[in-house]
Design a protein around this motif. Sequence first.
Motif, short mmCIF file in Angstrom:
data_model
loop_
_atom_site.label_atom_id
_atom_site.label_comp_id
_atom_site.label_asym_id
_atom_site.label_seq_id
_atom_site.Cartn_x
_atom_site.Cartn_y
_atom_site.Cartn_z
N PRO A 69 -65.58 28.68 13.38
CA PRO A 69 -66.54 29.69 12.94
C PRO A 69 -66.16 30.25 11.59
CG PRO A 69 -65.98 30.01 15.25
CD PRO A 69 -65.04 28.97 14.72
N GLN A 70 -67.17 30.63 10.81
CA GLN A 70 -66.95 31.14 9.47
C GLN A 70 -65.98 32.31 9.46
OE1 GLN A 70 -67.09 31.03 5.54
NE2 GLN A 70 -68.49 29.74 6.67
N SER A 71 -66.13 33.21 10.43
CA SER A 71 -65.28 34.40 10.46
C SER A 71 -63.81 34.02 10.64
CB SER A 71 -65.72 35.33 11.60
OG SER A 71 -65.64 34.66 12.85
N ARG A 118 -57.64 18.65 5.12
CA ARG A 118 -57.08 17.36 4.72
C ARG A 118 -58.09 16.22 4.86
NH1 ARG A 118 -52.12 15.26 3.76
NH2 ARG A 118 -51.14 17.25 4.28
N ALA A 119 -58.75 16.14 6.02
CA ALA A 119 -59.71 15.05 6.24
C ALA A 119 -60.87 15.15 5.26
CB ALA A 119 -60.22 15.08 7.68
N TYR A 120 -61.31 16.38 4.99
CA TYR A 120 -62.41 16.60 4.05
C TYR A 120 -62.02 16.13 2.65
CZ TYR A 120 -65.57 19.13 0.94
OH TYR A 120 -66.45 19.46 -0.05
N ILE A 121 -60.86 16.56 2.18
CA ILE A 121 -60.41 16.18 0.84
C ILE A 121 -60.20 14.66 0.77
CG2 ILE A 121 -58.50 16.35 -0.81
CD1 ILE A 121 -60.39 18.71 -0.83
N GLN A 138 -70.94 22.72 7.58
CA GLN A 138 -70.47 21.68 8.48
C GLN A 138 -69.57 20.65 7.80
OE1 GLN A 138 -74.60 20.71 9.68
NE2 GLN A 138 -73.84 20.84 11.77
N GLU A 139 -69.27 20.84 6.54
CA GLU A 139 -68.54 19.81 5.80
C GLU A 139 -67.21 19.43 6.43
OE1 GLU A 139 -69.95 19.97 1.20
OE2 GLU A 139 -68.56 21.52 1.84
N ILE A 140 -66.44 20.39 6.85
CA ILE A 140 -65.14 20.09 7.43
C ILE A 140 -65.30 19.35 8.75
CG2 ILE A 140 -63.08 21.12 8.48
CD1 ILE A 140 -63.08 23.18 6.30
N GLN A 141 -66.26 19.80 9.59
CA GLN A 141 -66.49 19.12 10.86
C GLN A 141 -66.94 17.67 10.65
OE1 GLN A 141 -67.47 22.22 10.00
NE2 GLN A 141 -68.08 23.42 11.80
N LEU A 170 -70.24 14.40 16.45
CA LEU A 170 -70.66 15.72 16.00
C LEU A 170 -71.25 16.53 17.15
CD1 LEU A 170 -72.24 14.81 12.55
CD2 LEU A 170 -70.15 16.11 12.94
N GLU A 171 -71.90 15.86 18.08
CA GLU A 171 -72.49 16.55 19.23
C GLU A 171 -71.41 17.08 20.17
OE1 GLU A 171 -75.10 13.67 20.87
OE2 GLU A 171 -76.72 14.07 19.44
N GLN A 172 -70.19 16.55 20.05
CA GLN A 172 -69.10 17.00 20.91
C GLN A 172 -68.38 18.21 20.33
OE1 GLN A 172 -66.51 13.61 21.47
NE2 GLN A 172 -68.19 12.30 22.16
N VAL A 173 -68.67 18.51 19.05
CA VAL A 173 -67.98 19.63 18.40
C VAL A 173 -68.47 20.96 18.96
CG1 VAL A 173 -67.61 20.83 16.22
CG2 VAL A 173 -67.65 18.32 16.29
#
Length: 203
Positions: free
Chosen positions: A2-4, A29-32, A142-145, A200-203
Amino acid sequence: MPQSQFEELIQRTRAGDRGAENELLEKCRAYISLVARAQIEGWMRTKFDASDLVQQTLLEAHQGLSRFEGETEAEWLGWLRGILNHNTLDFARRYQGAAKRDVKREFSIDRAGQQPEASGQMKWELPDQADTPSRILLNREQEIQVADAVSQLPPDYQEVIMLRNLQRLPFKEVAERMQRSPGAVQMLWLRALNQLQELLEQV
Protein backbone atom coordinates in the motif's frame (compact mmCIF):
# COMPACT_ATOMS: atom_id res chain seq x y z
CA MET A 1 2.61 -2.67 -0.85
CA PRO A 2 0.00 0.00 0.00
CA GLN A 3 1.08 3.55 -0.74
CA SER A 4 0.97 4.52 2.93
CA GLN A 5 3.36 1.70 3.89
CA PHE A 6 5.74 2.57 1.08
CA GLU A 7 5.77 6.22 2.12
CA GLU A 8 6.40 5.15 5.70
CA LEU A 9 9.43 3.20 4.49
CA ILE A 10 10.69 6.31 2.75
CA GLN A 11 10.25 8.40 5.90
CA ARG A 12 12.03 5.83 8.07
CA THR A 13 14.84 5.61 5.53
CA ARG A 14 15.29 9.37 5.51
CA ALA A 15 15.38 9.26 9.32
CA GLY A 16 18.38 6.94 9.18
CA ASP A 17 16.70 3.56 9.66
CA ARG A 18 19.13 1.21 7.89
CA GLY A 19 16.69 -1.72 7.97
CA ALA A 20 14.02 0.37 6.26
CA GLU A 21 16.54 1.52 3.67
CA ASN A 22 17.54 -2.05 2.85
CA GLU A 23 13.89 -3.08 2.54
CA LEU A 24 13.10 -0.08 0.34
CA LEU A 25 15.97 -0.71 -2.05
CA GLU A 26 15.29 -4.45 -2.18
CA LYS A 27 11.64 -3.88 -3.05
CA CYS A 28 12.76 -1.84 -6.05
CA ARG A 29 15.41 -4.27 -7.30
CA ALA A 30 13.16 -6.22 -9.69
CA TYR A 31 11.70 -2.97 -11.03
CA ILE A 32 15.11 -1.41 -11.68
CA SER A 33 16.35 -4.67 -13.19
CA LEU A 34 13.45 -4.84 -15.64
CA VAL A 35 13.82 -1.24 -16.77
CA ALA A 36 17.62 -1.60 -17.01
CA ARG A 37 17.23 -4.62 -19.30
CA ALA A 38 14.87 -2.66 -21.50
CA GLN A 39 17.30 0.25 -21.57
CA ILE A 40 20.22 -1.72 -22.99
CA GLU A 41 20.49 -2.01 -26.76
CA GLY A 42 21.75 -5.22 -28.35
CA TRP A 43 25.33 -4.08 -28.90
CA MET A 44 25.54 -2.80 -25.33
CA ARG A 45 24.60 -6.21 -23.92
CA THR A 46 27.85 -7.65 -25.25
CA LYS A 47 29.79 -5.14 -23.15
CA PHE A 48 28.03 -5.22 -19.81
CA ASP A 49 25.13 -6.89 -18.07
CA ALA A 50 22.00 -5.19 -16.79
CA SER A 51 22.91 -6.41 -13.30
CA ASP A 52 25.89 -4.05 -13.40
CA LEU A 53 23.52 -1.13 -13.93
CA VAL A 54 21.22 -2.34 -11.17
CA GLN A 55 24.03 -2.64 -8.63
CA GLN A 56 25.48 0.74 -9.56
CA THR A 57 22.08 2.40 -9.38
CA LEU A 58 21.18 0.96 -5.98
CA LEU A 59 24.64 1.83 -4.64
CA GLU A 60 24.31 5.43 -5.80
CA ALA A 61 20.80 5.61 -4.37
CA HIS A 62 22.21 4.51 -1.00
CA GLN A 63 25.05 7.01 -1.19
CA GLY A 64 22.84 9.86 -2.34
CA LEU A 65 19.80 9.44 -0.11
CA SER A 66 20.24 12.95 1.26
CA ARG A 67 19.55 14.31 -2.25
CA PHE A 68 16.14 12.67 -2.51
CA GLU A 69 13.50 15.28 -1.71
CA GLY A 70 10.29 13.42 -2.55
CA GLU A 71 7.84 11.57 -0.33
CA THR A 72 5.79 9.28 -2.56
CA GLU A 73 6.41 5.98 -4.33
CA ALA A 74 6.11 7.67 -7.73
CA GLU A 75 8.72 10.28 -6.75
CA TRP A 76 11.03 7.59 -5.38
CA LEU A 77 10.81 5.49 -8.55
CA GLY A 78 11.30 8.57 -10.69
CA TRP A 79 14.44 9.41 -8.72
CA LEU A 80 15.77 5.86 -9.17
CA ARG A 81 15.03 6.00 -12.91
CA GLY A 82 16.99 9.24 -13.12
CA ILE A 83 20.02 7.57 -11.52
CA LEU A 84 19.62 4.54 -13.78
CA ASN A 85 19.33 6.72 -16.87
CA HIS A 86 22.52 8.58 -15.98
CA ASN A 87 24.38 5.31 -15.39
CA THR A 88 23.14 3.82 -18.66
CA LEU A 89 24.35 6.84 -20.63
CA ASP A 90 27.65 6.72 -18.77
CA PHE A 91 28.12 3.01 -19.57
CA ALA A 92 27.14 3.64 -23.20
CA ARG A 93 29.66 6.47 -23.59
CA ARG A 94 32.33 4.24 -22.10
CA TYR A 95 31.79 1.65 -24.80
CA GLN A 96 30.57 3.83 -27.65
CA GLY A 97 33.66 3.05 -29.68
CA ALA A 98 32.68 -0.61 -29.80
CA ALA A 99 29.74 -0.06 -32.11
CA LYS A 100 27.80 2.72 -33.75
CA ARG A 101 24.62 3.57 -31.93
CA ASP A 102 21.44 3.73 -33.93
CA VAL A 103 19.93 6.99 -32.75
CA LYS A 104 16.48 5.97 -33.98
CA ARG A 105 16.55 2.96 -31.64
CA GLU A 106 17.75 4.83 -28.55
CA PHE A 107 15.49 3.94 -25.67
CA SER A 108 14.40 6.55 -23.17
CA ILE A 109 14.04 5.11 -19.72
CA ASP A 110 11.28 7.61 -18.96
CA ARG A 111 9.24 6.10 -21.79
CA ALA A 112 9.84 2.46 -20.90
CA GLY A 113 6.59 0.76 -21.79
CA GLN A 114 4.66 3.94 -21.20
CA GLN A 115 2.66 6.43 -23.19
CA PRO A 116 1.05 9.69 -22.10
CA GLU A 117 -2.60 9.75 -21.20
CA ALA A 118 -4.80 12.74 -21.93
CA SER A 119 -4.69 13.56 -18.23
CA GLY A 120 -0.92 13.84 -18.35
CA GLN A 121 -0.44 10.66 -16.34
CA MET A 122 1.75 7.89 -17.66
CA LYS A 123 0.75 4.24 -17.85
CA TRP A 124 2.36 0.96 -18.80
CA GLU A 125 0.16 -0.14 -21.66
CA LEU A 126 0.31 -3.16 -23.88
CA PRO A 127 -0.02 -1.68 -27.39
CA ASP A 128 -2.31 -4.27 -28.97
CA GLN A 129 -6.04 -3.84 -28.69
CA ALA A 130 -6.96 -7.53 -28.95
CA ASP A 131 -9.27 -9.18 -26.45
CA THR A 132 -8.09 -10.28 -23.02
CA PRO A 133 -5.46 -11.21 -22.01
CA SER A 134 -3.47 -9.39 -24.72
CA ARG A 135 -4.18 -5.96 -23.23
CA ILE A 136 -3.48 -5.03 -19.62
CA LEU A 137 -3.32 -1.53 -18.18
CA LEU A 138 -0.93 -1.05 -15.31
CA ASN A 139 -0.69 2.38 -13.73
CA ARG A 140 2.19 3.95 -11.87
CA GLU A 141 0.95 2.61 -8.55
CA GLN A 142 1.46 -0.95 -9.82
CA GLU A 143 4.94 -0.67 -11.30
CA ILE A 144 6.75 -2.51 -8.53
CA GLN A 145 4.14 -5.30 -8.42
CA VAL A 146 4.36 -5.70 -12.19
CA ALA A 147 8.14 -5.88 -12.14
CA ASP A 148 8.04 -8.45 -9.34
CA ALA A 149 5.55 -10.54 -11.32
CA VAL A 150 7.62 -10.32 -14.52
CA SER A 151 10.70 -11.44 -12.60
CA GLN A 152 8.85 -14.67 -11.71
CA LEU A 153 8.21 -15.56 -15.35
CA PRO A 154 10.42 -17.96 -17.34
CA PRO A 155 13.32 -16.18 -19.13
CA ASP A 156 11.76 -16.38 -22.60
CA TYR A 157 8.49 -14.91 -21.26
CA GLN A 158 10.43 -12.06 -19.67
CA GLU A 159 12.29 -11.45 -22.90
CA VAL A 160 9.23 -11.30 -25.13
CA ILE A 161 7.41 -8.93 -22.74
CA MET A 162 10.47 -6.71 -22.48
CA LEU A 163 10.95 -6.50 -26.25
CA ARG A 164 7.28 -6.21 -27.15
CA ASN A 165 5.88 -4.11 -24.32
CA LEU A 166 8.79 -2.10 -22.98
CA GLN A 167 10.83 -1.55 -26.12
CA ARG A 168 7.65 -1.70 -28.24
CA LEU A 169 9.28 -3.58 -31.10
CA PRO A 170 7.15 -5.07 -33.90
CA PHE A 171 6.69 -8.82 -33.78
CA LYS A 172 8.96 -9.24 -36.80
CA GLU A 173 11.90 -7.64 -34.97
CA VAL A 174 11.11 -9.49 -31.75
CA ALA A 175 11.16 -12.73 -33.74
CA GLU A 176 14.56 -11.87 -35.22
CA ARG A 177 16.04 -11.09 -31.83
CA MET A 178 14.63 -14.25 -30.27
CA GLN A 179 15.47 -16.36 -33.35
CA ARG A 180 11.91 -17.60 -33.72
CA SER A 181 9.17 -17.21 -36.30
CA PRO A 182 6.77 -14.25 -35.91
CA GLY A 183 3.90 -16.67 -35.32
CA ALA A 184 5.79 -18.51 -32.61
CA VAL A 185 6.68 -15.22 -30.95
CA GLN A 186 3.06 -14.07 -30.92
CA MET A 187 1.98 -17.31 -29.26
CA LEU A 188 4.81 -17.01 -26.75
CA TRP A 189 3.76 -13.43 -26.02
CA LEU A 190 0.15 -14.40 -25.38
CA ARG A 191 1.20 -17.22 -23.06
CA ALA A 192 3.50 -14.80 -21.23
CA LEU A 193 0.66 -12.33 -20.77
CA ASN A 194 -1.64 -15.06 -19.52
CA GLN A 195 0.87 -16.10 -16.88
CA LEU A 196 1.63 -12.49 -15.97
CA GLN A 197 -2.05 -11.79 -15.50
CA GLU A 198 -2.41 -14.85 -13.27
CA LEU A 199 0.49 -13.70 -11.10
CA LEU A 200 -0.93 -10.19 -10.80
CA GLU A 201 -4.32 -11.55 -9.76
CA GLN A 202 -2.60 -13.31 -6.85
CA VAL A 203 -1.14 -10.08 -5.50
